[in-house]
Scaffold this active site. Sequence first.
Site, mmCIF file in Angstrom:
data_model
loop_
_atom_site.group_PDB
_atom_site.id
_atom_site.type_symbol
_atom_site.label_atom_id
_atom_site.label_comp_id
_atom_site.label_asym_id
_atom_site.label_seq_id
_atom_site.Cartn_x
_atom_site.Cartn_y
_atom_site.Cartn_z
ATOM 1 N N ASP A 55 34.888 41.021 37.376
ATOM 2 C CA ASP A 55 35.664 41.985 37.839
ATOM 3 C C ASP A 55 36.649 42.393 36.827
ATOM 4 O O ASP A 55 37.693 41.230 36.201
ATOM 5 C CB ASP A 55 36.109 41.432 38.751
ATOM 6 C CG ASP A 55 35.636 41.764 39.891
ATOM 7 O OD1 ASP A 55 34.042 42.892 39.614
ATOM 8 O OD2 ASP A 55 35.671 41.300 40.925
ATOM 9 N N LYS A 76 36.186 46.634 39.374
ATOM 10 C CA LYS A 76 37.226 48.005 41.206
ATOM 11 C C LYS A 76 38.141 46.726 40.882
ATOM 12 O O LYS A 76 38.286 46.087 41.217
ATOM 13 C CB LYS A 76 36.065 47.664 41.725
ATOM 14 C CG LYS A 76 35.390 46.375 42.125
ATOM 15 C CD LYS A 76 33.879 45.745 43.272
ATOM 16 C CE LYS A 76 32.954 45.120 43.514
ATOM 17 N NZ LYS A 76 32.173 44.952 43.773
ATOM 18 N N MET A 189 44.206 42.944 50.357
ATOM 19 C CA MET A 189 44.252 44.698 49.456
ATOM 20 C C MET A 189 44.949 45.433 50.880
ATOM 21 O O MET A 189 44.384 46.569 51.131
ATOM 22 C CB MET A 189 42.413 44.909 50.318
ATOM 23 C CG MET A 189 41.561 44.481 49.244
ATOM 24 S SD MET A 189 39.909 45.093 49.598
ATOM 25 C CE MET A 189 39.088 43.724 50.051
HETATM 26 N N1 SAH Z 1 37.747 37.372 46.385
HETATM 27 C C1 SAH Z 1 39.346 37.321 46.278
HETATM 28 C C2 SAH Z 1 39.856 38.606 46.837
HETATM 29 C C3 SAH Z 1 39.597 40.205 46.458
HETATM 30 S S1 SAH Z 1 39.986 41.709 47.158
HETATM 31 C C4 SAH Z 1 39.499 36.639 46.490
HETATM 32 O O1 SAH Z 1 39.535 35.401 47.335
HETATM 33 O O2 SAH Z 1 41.412 36.247 46.783
HETATM 34 C C5 SAH Z 1 41.605 41.604 46.119
HETATM 35 C C6 SAH Z 1 42.230 41.520 46.938
HETATM 36 O O3 SAH Z 1 42.367 40.116 46.526
HETATM 37 C C7 SAH Z 1 43.677 41.969 45.977
HETATM 38 O O4 SAH Z 1 43.961 43.907 46.707
HETATM 39 C C8 SAH Z 1 45.009 41.292 46.973
HETATM 40 O O5 SAH Z 1 45.421 41.490 48.098
HETATM 41 C C9 SAH Z 1 44.266 39.876 46.776
HETATM 42 N N2 SAH Z 1 44.809 39.396 44.758
HETATM 43 C C10 SAH Z 1 43.598 38.648 44.180
HETATM 44 N N3 SAH Z 1 43.807 38.519 43.526
HETATM 45 C C11 SAH Z 1 46.107 38.480 43.994
HETATM 46 C C12 SAH Z 1 47.048 38.074 42.851
HETATM 47 N N4 SAH Z 1 46.698 37.593 41.963
HETATM 48 N N5 SAH Z 1 47.954 38.010 43.829
HETATM 49 C C13 SAH Z 1 48.042 38.819 44.616
HETATM 50 N N6 SAH Z 1 46.486 39.099 45.223
HETATM 51 C C14 SAH Z 1 45.982 39.065 44.861
#
Ligand code: SAH
Length: 264
Positions: A55, A76, A189
């Site tokens: 991703d 995405k 998100m």
């Molecule tokens: N599976 C991922 C979440 C995916 S949804 C997890 O467990 O973290 C995508 C959202 O995750 C983004 O919109 C943001 O809100 C958050 N996110 C993922 N990586 C991030 C990062 N390095 N810094 C801040 N927010 C993050």
Amino acid sequence: MSKAFLEQAIARLAHDEPELQPGHVWLAGAGPGDPGLLTLDVLSALAQADALVHDALVSEKVVAVASQAEKFFVGKRGGRLSIPQGEINALLVRLAREGRKVVRLKGGHPLVFARGGEEALALAAEGIPYRVLSGVTSAFGGLASAGIPATMRGINGAVILATGFAAQSDDRPDWAALARTGQPIVIYMGLTHMADTVAALMQGGLTADTPAAFVENATLPDERVVTATLGTLAEAAVREHVVSPALIVVGHIVSLRDRLRSGA
Ligand code: SAH
């Protein structure tokens, strides 16, 4: 840390890395970005993969670990699918049937707001052997990196992880109900529908002066923390040009940040 330290530590651990078999798929989480937050199993998966499906949230450095794998980018962002989920599922099934050693790598944890569950279901339905390799979810990696405790004695006995971008109404959090728990909420998100989310939290009884923060690019070199209150979140996002990926944190745990950071 020098390479020798890491090698010695791994040797001392005597950890039997699972072996990725041809025709198998591993659903793995890369953590929020800092390569230091990769687990040993995910690192070993990357070294073994000959097909890597990844991703946008996975950093280039981490993707590069899988040097011998063919890369399939199915990125995405912000809930916008560039490739329909059904096609990603079909790609995983096809690669497995071709006898590839497949790693499906996602940011954070593969089963936290990542549609890993749907991919696992699709693999199970087709009889493809798969395994889930946990990653550090961005809420926990990001809060720690920002100097905000996820739980703090005397402040909270629970922490809520919620999505601000639910594609289906069944997944949409009841914000007012979450607000009434009085527990801190970490919103993934959350930028797109922030105004509605904030309004709903206030309808649930959270006051405008509730501490809040954005953690942008958590654990990455360009990490940025913007603190505000629930009432000023929206204007802070505009003023500071907060961009994705970012977490929104709402609750009194945020107010500990200054004191914790002074010990840094
Ligand atoms: N599976 C991922 C979440 C995916 S949804 C997890 O467990 O973290 C995508 C959202 O995750 C983004 O919109 C943001 O809100 C958050 N996110 C993922 N990586 C991030 C990062 N390095 N810094 C801040 N927010 C993050």
